[in-house]
Scaffold this active site. Structure first.
Site, PDB file in Angstrom:
ATOM      1  N   ASN A  71     -14.995  48.653  -7.644  1.00  0.00           N
ATOM      2  CA  ASN A  71     -14.200  47.876  -6.687  1.00  0.00           C
ATOM      3  C   ASN A  71     -12.703  48.123  -6.841  1.00  0.00           C
ATOM      4  OD1 ASN A  71     -15.924  46.489  -4.944  1.00  0.00           O
ATOM      5  ND2 ASN A  71     -16.356  44.900  -6.459  1.00  0.00           N
ATOM      6  N   PHE A  78     -22.151  45.135 -11.376  1.00  0.00           N
ATOM      7  CA  PHE A  78     -21.140  45.814 -12.180  1.00  0.00           C
ATOM      8  C   PHE A  78     -19.922  46.245 -11.373  1.00  0.00           C
ATOM      9  CE2 PHE A  78     -25.521  46.979 -13.200  1.00  0.00           C
ATOM     10  CZ  PHE A  78     -25.702  46.151 -14.297  1.00  0.00           C
ATOM     11  N   CYS A  79     -19.591  45.447 -10.358  1.00  0.00           N
ATOM     12  CA  CYS A  79     -18.416  45.698  -9.519  1.00  0.00           C
ATOM     13  C   CYS A  79     -18.459  47.069  -8.861  1.00  0.00           C
ATOM     14  CB  CYS A  79     -17.124  45.550 -10.331  1.00  0.00           C
ATOM     15  SG  CYS A  79     -16.905  43.933 -11.078  1.00  0.00           S
ATOM     16  N   ASN A  80     -19.662  47.575  -8.639  1.00  0.00           N
ATOM     17  CA  ASN A  80     -19.824  48.874  -7.988  1.00  0.00           C
ATOM     18  C   ASN A  80     -20.813  48.716  -6.838  1.00  0.00           C
ATOM     19  OD1 ASN A  80     -20.396  51.604  -7.292  1.00  0.00           O
ATOM     20  ND2 ASN A  80     -19.856  52.254  -9.354  1.00  0.00           N
TER      21      ASN A  80
END
Length: 1007
Positions: A243, A523-525
């Site tokens: 992100n 995982f902010c992906n």
């Protein structure tokens, strides 16, 4: 003459004899005095010789063709608790034989050999000189845990922390902007660290600059904010980006002012495959949008390694883009890559590179770097508007005039840099370069562990049915054969034996109980997460409507996972960590139904809810049947057993069930106690009167208040276990909510008073709940004496927040649910709830609690029963406590009625029986592990519950309820009839009261 010679010989012989006698006597005296020491030394020498012989044999077998000399300073100790476990040693040898010889895996003999060395020399006294370098000494906190979250943050060694501490004690540093001797020395140290960083990444001389930031995210933000965007610019990025890299898209859109089709271009991960065709696809995309205008620059951003899957993207792409499209600058997010791998700026001269140092060596946090090619920085990072101390040569206050400093680092580092932490970085680099022998050793070591772990995971299958179901699905673009294509990350989900997925939240919960710490979620992906999990835009939008947001516990929605599980390795991990993790998977998930509630079904109607179940058997929440008032016992039980129950236990339980078939059970099940929890996550209030009023949201005043932090999020015992020590009481006579706590004055709050401050951003389990906050102007009273010993307690309390602050030690606030709030139940949207998590009512059975405690005592033979006295009905924070009957029979009920004992004993009653529906099992979390007497977190009872009380992958105990109706008892009819909705509605004009004690009668069961 002959006589003389003989005399001399005799004299000499006598002297020799006398000397030997004295010497032997002295030697014997010494030996007697040091007998134990000599014995020990002899034993040690023998042991050492034996161990050395063993080690020589092992090393000769495993280490024949060494390519890299063993780094003597690095000893990674397995410290396996099962040294005599033949299975463990066999697996360990298999691992070493494979990964120390087979060069196709990219392994060269280094760290693993040291691990082998330490493993077999663990008890060797000659190895004491290396003790300060083994895992136990360098990472003592890892003694009883397995840490597998290095992609998020790795760990700092004791040597590193000690060296940092020593420098801080012995050296003096100050603001590097100061020109006094200390300031100049500090600036020299900081500049030296800059050079160390550039040397570490093999940067060409004077071609790169290091700009210190707060981390990789801040570095990426600076590139997006300062980049020379024009209307002809374009932002290209990999779909599988963090992100923090995706966020640059907003700068591009704002600066360019175009639509999504003109401002940015996401690149699918397929295009990053390392071959010419795919590279050509990427180059073609750039070429189609390339602007010949020499004044326009575009930006191409991608990660060196995907933080979701560990896939490494080709670095050669940097050179290809720069060569063909020099106006397209390349940004590399290297935070994940350089944590366990090297990067060469001479070989891959990227324009901008971002890193976070805590991912490399654990400490310090809050420090990252933006490494900029000087030429690219001067041309492209030109949109910086703000200037600050340290960034200008001159400025004027009277008018808009300032001149920036010439160097990139000085110009882009606003204010005083974090010089103390920056100076600490050198000790982290020393660990990698000196103690570990370089980052390539770390890469080979961690990649070997990753390969082995992945292979072992893929060997695991459920084997209890005709069609084998693989346990794990691994999300990756490669086969883990090449360390240049895969990092030390494994991302996966776990299948149940029926082919459904375990929720990642349940996996994390069970892992934590086994002291294994990993990461779950997306995982902010989002690109990688949604791609691997096959989640569409429609799915994501629906998840948001369902209340799912990042970091919550909603792991399965509409049958699809919302995230996954990630493990990642660091240099301090070893084979033993992998071994424990694989055993965790085997013992907790293989043939998972053996942990489920065992199902006990009845073919006949039963009386008064008495589903007679053995204390040693738990029943499923998916049972069913019909109940009536006829019959007096249990008949014709059919028991469905798990195929994996051990034969001895199975025979024992079958025999017990056979005994139950012929038993007439006259136990009476009673609602014996009612508890309300006025303040969420504080202790409960026991109803001491014979009745309590029901309201639309449940029991009156139950969870009507909550404590929130300064961000508006509610605080529970998992965050602050000390909340368990706040005692609550509802005083109806005096119209007071009373709070007491050790060494604090008694706090009383009027029940009829509602705060004047509206606060509508309270987050409870993903919901926003309207609340009223008690502020400085709101009224409260404190008594003159404290709740605990000592009398003085909390001192002067001006308001409720101050009382909470003095006890908790954290600034927080008390909030009351707004009367206008009508939040719906999570398990039944037709019912309201207050600040409760899921349902209006929660029921537990004292018999079930008793059975659980027996199991805990049995599973912990080293303890004494009194050690577990703190585990009680209060651990489960239920509203309804029932007694009588059998353990876990509450799982069977779908509907029951509560009949006041007064009603049961008389022919006339002013109130009617109340009907409740069971709307689901209560999914348990670590909240039940809070010792309610001490306010501390323990391991039990969740650990034991997980071994036998699972349903659909969740750990369950207790039943969620809602209020169904009241029953009109009509003497002219034999059947019970439900009141109409008008008659049964809960309102102030038609109050409904629940009596204690009440007899519980089952109306129907669940299938």
């Amino acid at each position: 003459m002959l006589i003389f010679i003989i005399s001399i010989i005799i004299t000499i012989a006598s002297i020799i004899f006398l000397f030997e006698t004295v010497f032997n006597k002295n030697s014997n005296t010494i030996n007697n005095n040091n007998n134990s020491n000599n014995n020990n030394n002899n034993n040690n020498n023998n042991n050492n010789n034996n161990n050395n012989n063993k080690n020589n044999i092992k090393e000769n077998n495993i280490d024949k063709n060494k390519e890299i000399k063993i780094k003597e300073k690095l000893i990674l100790n397995n410290n396996d608790p099962k040294e005599n476990d033949l299975k463990y040693k066999e697996e360990f040898n298999n691992f070493l034989n494979k990964f120390s010889k087979n060069q196709e895996y990219g392994y060269k003999d280094n760290l693993i050999d040291n691990e082998l060395r330490n493993h077999y020399n663990n008890n060797n006294n000659n190895n004491n000189n290396n003790n300060n370098n083994n895992k136990d000494d360098q990472f003592p906190k890892l003694k009883d845990i397995v840490y597998l979250d290095h992609a998020a943050s790795t760990l700092a060694s004791m040597n590193q922390i000690e060296e940092i501490s020593k420098e801080l004690k012995n050296s003096m540093f100050c603001n590097p902007h100061s020109v006094n001797p200390i300031g100049l020395k500090t600036k020299e140290e900081v500049d030296s660290i800059r050079e160390n960083i550039l040397n570490y990444f093999n940067a060409p001389y004077r071609q790169y600059s290091v700009i210190f930031t707060s981390g990789c995210t801040d570095s990426l933000k600076k590139v997006g904010e300062y980049f020379a965007w024009t209307k002809n610019s374009k932002f290209y990025y990999s779909l599988e980006s963090h992100n923090s890299l995706l966020g640059i898209r907003e700068y591009a859109c704002e600066s360019i002012g175009g639509s999504s089709t003109t401002s940015f271009q996401p690149i699918p991960s397929l295009y990053f495959k390392c071959n010419n065709n795919q590279f050509n696809d990427i180059l073609e995309i750039i070429g189609n949008n390339d602007d010949n205008n020499n004044e326009s620059y575009s930006l191409f951003g991608y990660p060196g390694q995907c933080n979701y899957s560990g896939t490494k993207y080709p670095l050669e792409l940097i050179n290809r883009i720069q060569k063909k499209y020099p106006k397209c600058k390349v940004l590399l997010d290297a935070a994940s890559l350089v944590s366990t791998s090297s990067f060469d700026l001479t070989k891959y001269p990227v324009d901008f590179m971002t890193i976070s140092f805590y991912k490399m060596f654990g400490y310090p946090t809050g420090i990252g770097a933006l490494i900029v090619k000087n030429d690219s920085g001067e041309k492209c990072l030109i949109n910086k508007k703000y200037f600050s101390g340290g960034t200008v040569n001159v400025s004027m206050a009277q008018e808009r005039f300032h001149v920036d400093r010439p160097s990139l680092s000085e110009r882009l580092e606003d204010g005083t840099i974090n010089f103390m932490n920056i100076i600490s970085l050198k000790h982290g680099f020393n660990i990698i370069n000196n103690q570990l022998g370089g980052i390539d050793n770390v890469k080979l070591h961690t990649f070997s562990l990753t390969q082995y772990c992945k292979e072992e995971m893929l060997k695991l299958y459920h084997s209890d049915n005709s069609k084998q179901q693989q346990l794990c699905i691994i999300y990756s673009d490669n086969h883990f054969k090449d360390s240049s294509k895969q990092g030390s990350i494994i991302n996966f989900n776990i299948f149940r034996s029926n082919g459904e997925l375990f929720g990642y939240n349940q996996v994390e919960k069970l892992a934590s109980l086994s002291s294994i710490y990993l990461r779950t979620g997306c995982f902010c992906n989002p690109g990688a997460c949604h791609g691997y999990l096959n989640l569409s835009k429609k799915d994501i939008e629906q998840h948001l409507k369902d209340g799912h947001v990042c970091w919550d516990s909603k792991d399965i929605l509409n049958g699809k996972p919302t995230g996954s599980v990630r493990i990642s390795f660091g240099y301090m991990n070893n084979f033993n960590d992998v071994y424990k993790f694989i055993n965790f998977l085997k013992s907790n998930f293989i043939n998972d139904h053996k942990f489920e509630k065992e199902v006990i079904k009845s073919n006949k109607k039963i009386n008064n809810n008495l589903c007679d179940i053995s204390d040693n058997i738990s029943c499923s929440g998916s049972c069913g049947g019909s109940c009536g008032s006829s019959g007096s016992g249990i008949e014709d039980y059919q028991v469905q057993y798990s195929n994996n129950i051990k034969e001895e236990k199975e025979e024992e339980e079958k025999e017990e069930i056979e005994n139950l078939k012929n038993e007439k059970d006259n136990d009476e099940v009673l609602l014996s106690e009612i508890y309300i929890y006025p303040v969420k996550s504080c202790s409960g209030h026991k109803v001491v009167n014979d009745k309590w009023e029901l309201v639309p949201s449940g029991l009156k005043y139950d969870r009507e208040w909550t404590i929130i932090d300064q961000s508006g999020n509610y605080i529970n015992q998992k965050k602050l276990p000390i909340l368990a020590l706040i005692q609550t009481e509802i005083d109806l006579i005096n119209d007071k909510l009373i709070l007491t706590a050790p060494e604090m004055k008694v706090l009383s709050i009027p029940l009829s008073y509602y705060p004047i401050s509206a606060f509508d951003q309270i987050q409870v389990c993903g919901d926003k709940v309207d609340g009223l906050l008690y502020g400085d102007k709101d009224f409260s009273n404190t008594s003159g004496s404290s709740a605990g010993s000592g009398g003085g307690g909390g001192g002067n309390i001006d308001n409720i927040s101050e009382w909470l602050y003095q006890f908790i030690g954290k600034r927080c606030y008390l909030v009351r649910k707004s009367p206008e709030s009508h939040r719906k139940s999570k398990v039944d949207s037709s019912n309201e709830i207050s600040f409760a998590n899921e349902s209006p009512y929660l029921l537990i059975n004292e018999e079930s609690v008793s059975d659980l405690k027996k199991r805990i005592i049995k599973d912990n033979p080293d303890s004494v029963p009194s050690d577990w006295n703190w585990i009680s009905k209060h651990s489960f924070r239920a509203n309804f406590i029932i007694t009588g009957g059998k353990a876990y029979q509450e799982d069977l009920w779908s509907q029951f009625q509560l009949i006041s004992k007064q009603q049961n004993d008389t022919t006339q009653s002013s109130s009617s029986p109340l009907v409740f529906n069971s709307v689901g099992d209560c999914n348990r979390c670590k909240m039940i592990c809070i010792n309610q007497k001490m306010g501390i977190e323990e391991r039990e009872p969740l650990s034991t519950l997980a071994s036998y009380r699972r349903s659909g992958g969740k750990i369950i105990f207790g039943q969620h309820l809602n209020f169904a109706d009241s029953i009109k008892r009509n003497n002219s009819h034999t059947n019970d009839t439900a009141l109409s909705s008008n008659e049964s509605s809960i309102s102030s004009s038609n109050p409904i009261f629940l009596h204690v004690p009440s007899k519980l009668k089952v109306l129907s069961e669940r299938y």
